[in-house]
Structure formats: C-alpha cells, structure tokens
Scaffold this motif. Structure first.
Motif, short mmCIF file in Angstrom:
data_model
loop_
_atom_site.label_atom_id
_atom_site.label_comp_id
_atom_site.label_asym_id
_atom_site.label_seq_id
_atom_site.Cartn_x
_atom_site.Cartn_y
_atom_site.Cartn_z
N THR A 106 0.81 -1.22 0.02
CA THR A 106 -0.13 0.31 0.05
C THR A 106 0.87 1.24 0.06
O THR A 106 1.79 1.19 0.77
N ARG A 159 0.39 5.13 0.61
CA ARG A 159 -0.36 6.23 1.18
C ARG A 159 -0.54 7.46 0.47
O ARG A 159 -1.50 7.66 0.13
N ASN A 203 -1.74 7.14 -3.49
CA ASN A 203 -3.12 6.53 -3.54
C ASN A 203 -3.13 5.32 -4.61
O ASN A 203 -3.72 5.12 -5.48
N ILE A 214 -1.84 0.94 -4.94
CA ILE A 214 -1.63 -0.50 -4.41
C ILE A 214 -0.60 -1.19 -5.39
O ILE A 214 -1.10 -1.07 -6.85
N THR A 245 -6.37 3.73 -6.22
CA THR A 245 -7.37 3.68 -5.32
C THR A 245 -8.15 4.79 -5.41
O THR A 245 -9.09 4.91 -4.56
N SER A 275 -7.68 8.66 -1.34
CA SER A 275 -8.01 7.56 -0.54
C SER A 275 -7.11 7.19 0.58
O SER A 275 -7.53 6.34 1.65
N PRO A 311 -4.65 4.64 1.07
CA PRO A 311 -4.49 3.25 1.72
C PRO A 311 -3.47 3.14 2.71
O PRO A 311 -2.34 3.77 2.79
N ILE A 335 -2.59 -3.50 4.44
CA ILE A 335 -3.31 -4.52 3.65
C ILE A 335 -2.90 -5.66 4.34
O ILE A 335 -1.97 -5.98 5.28
N VAL A 370 -8.00 -4.21 2.15
CA VAL A 370 -6.96 -3.10 2.36
C VAL A 370 -7.89 -1.88 3.16
O VAL A 370 -9.26 -1.72 2.64
N MET A 430 -8.74 1.93 3.44
CA MET A 430 -8.60 3.29 2.71
C MET A 430 -8.87 4.35 3.83
O MET A 430 -9.76 4.39 4.46
#
Length: 277
Positions: A73, A75, A78, A80, A95, A99, A101, A104, A115, A117
């Motif tokens: 993930t 962050r 956004n 994966i 994502t 979002s 993330p 996971i 996952v 978010m």
C-alpha cells in the motif's frame, strides 16, 4: 475445532518458500528482502524507480498472496503496487485521489486481500473504507464505508471475521468494527470508552487515564478468545482549565499526560466487549 492462525496487518511478511522476509521502508519509498537464516539484507527495491516517479509514495504495509506476489500500500500516491517474488513490478492499482491506503492483509490462503482506505468514502469523503480484492484478478470485489482513518486489521483463522480499528479516537471513545469478512457487512461496532483509572477514579498517580488513541495494531490471540490492541491514551480531562479537586480531574503531571496502553477485547461475548479489569 482447531482454527488456522489469525492474521494481522503488518509492515513485514515472510515468504516461506525461500525463507525471505519482506519489509516496507516508508521513509525510503522502498521495500527490502532479508535472508532470515543469515540475517542479511538481500535487496532493496526503490519504488520510485520501479514506478518511474519522483513523488512521495510512503509505503505503509505489505502482504503476500497465494503466489507469493507482494502487495504494497502506497499512502501518498493512492496506490497499491504488486511485485513478483523477484521484485519486478507486476501491476498498479489506483485507489482514487485522497483515498490514502493505510494497510493490507491477506486471508489464510492468500486468495483475498483486504485494504483499509483512510478517506474518500462515498457517503462522507472524510470516512475511510475496508476494501476487498480478488488476488488472482487484482480486482475489487466489495467494500464497506467505515469512519475516519481506519487502519489496523486482524482476521480470524477461519477467514470469517475481520476487525478494523480507527487510528484516531473520537472525543470520548475509540472505535473498532467487527465485520463479516465474506460480505463485508458490519456485525458490531465496539466502543472503547475512556479509561478512568483504577476504581473508576483518577488517582492522581501513574494510572494515566484517557481515551485509547493512535491504535496502531490489532492482534487476535492464537486461541481466538481475545483481540488485543496497542494505543496511546492522552488524558484530555486534566489541566488548569478543568475543575480541580473533584477526584476526577486532578492537576496534570509528566506521568499522567499521555501513556501507552495495551488493551484486550473478549471475543467470547456477543457482542465482543472490553472487560473492566
């Protein structure tokens, strides 16, 4: 009935085929592999290089699917990303802007990926969601909107119940959701109330009462009787602006302003509850 081992989200994952440990490096925007027998760094894969970008990625968590492909993930971007066991880029999953993330988690056989978010909810953009992916097709199969910034996760060994915690507490309580892992329906919302100290009163000593906050990890005990969480607790009822000498609000001190906490929830009750002692 003997269940498989419960799973938790992590910054590390073990490839049991070659006995290698995968680790995310948030500050370096990279992931690394370590030989677990020799305790040696094998490789560090720069995600900026793999994705041909210079923007901040901030990998937060990873998990392995049934083919030992590595899901990471990201962050800040956004995304994966999915890497092969050899560190080659296999796929990127967008994502959605904002979002964020967070973490996971793979089910027991690596066929399903969960996952969290941090935001971009459909009902409220400030809410985050739990999203479910088919590991074979890399496609989203379901999602449920939760509250703001859900992060830590734990999954029972039978893959039926998943617990998700909000990272940041509300004013007077924190929240952990129990979710049906098959259809992502919410079974229960578990409220973690303010810790008032021993005997329900603030003793003014080292109890450090407060609301559980910054819940970073969830872990289910091997016997599936308890869900443990780690957090901090800031005593936001203390200080000069509160009424003093009431046996509830006493003067703040270095011992009681903020403390770490390890809490547990009884999974043998319905709904799951946090014991008083």
């Amino acid at each position: 009935v003997v269940l498989a081992s419960p799973q938790s989200q992590s910054m590390m994952a073990i490839n049991e085929v070659n006995n290698q440990l995968w680790v995310v490096n948030p500050d370096n925007d990279s992931v690394s592999t370590i030989d677990m027998q020799k305790n040696q760094l094998l490789s560090e894969y720069n995600l900026n290089t793999l994705l041909a970008t210079s923007e901040s990625l901030h990998p937060t968590s990873l998990a392995l699917d049934s083919n030992n492909n590595v899901w990471v993930t990201l962050r800040d971007s956004n995304q994966i990303v999915i890497l092969s066991p050899q560190g080659q880029l296999l796929n990127q999953i967008e994502t959605g802007y904002g979002s964020r993330p967070q973490s996971i988690l793979a089910n027991s056989n690596g066929t399903v990926m969960f996952v969290t978010m941090g935001s971009r909810g459909l009902v409220d953009a400030n809410n985050g969601s739990l999203v479910k992916f088919n590991a074979a097709t890399n496609t989203e199969t379901d999602r449920v909107e939760l509250g703001p910034l859900p992060r830590a996760m734990a999954l029972t060994g039978d893959d039926n119940r998943i617990f998700v915690a909000e990272f940041l507490a509300r004013e007077n309580h924190a929240v952990i959701w129990e979710i049906n892992a098959n259809n992502l329906s919410i079974n229960h919302q578990i409220i973690l109330n303010r810790d008032r100290g021993r005997r329900g009163l603030d003793s003014g000593g080292s109890d450090g009462p407060g609301v559980p906050n910054y819940i970073t990890d969830l872990t289910i005990s091997p016997d599936h009787q308890w869900l443990w969480y780690s957090a901090s607790k800031a005593d936001t009822f203390r200080g000069l602006f509160f009424q003093q000498d009431t046996e509830i609000n006493l003067a703040a001190s270095h011992d009681t302003t903020i403390r770490s906490i390890l809490g547990r929830i009884d999974l043998g009750t319905n709904p799951p509850t946090e014991p008083e002692f």
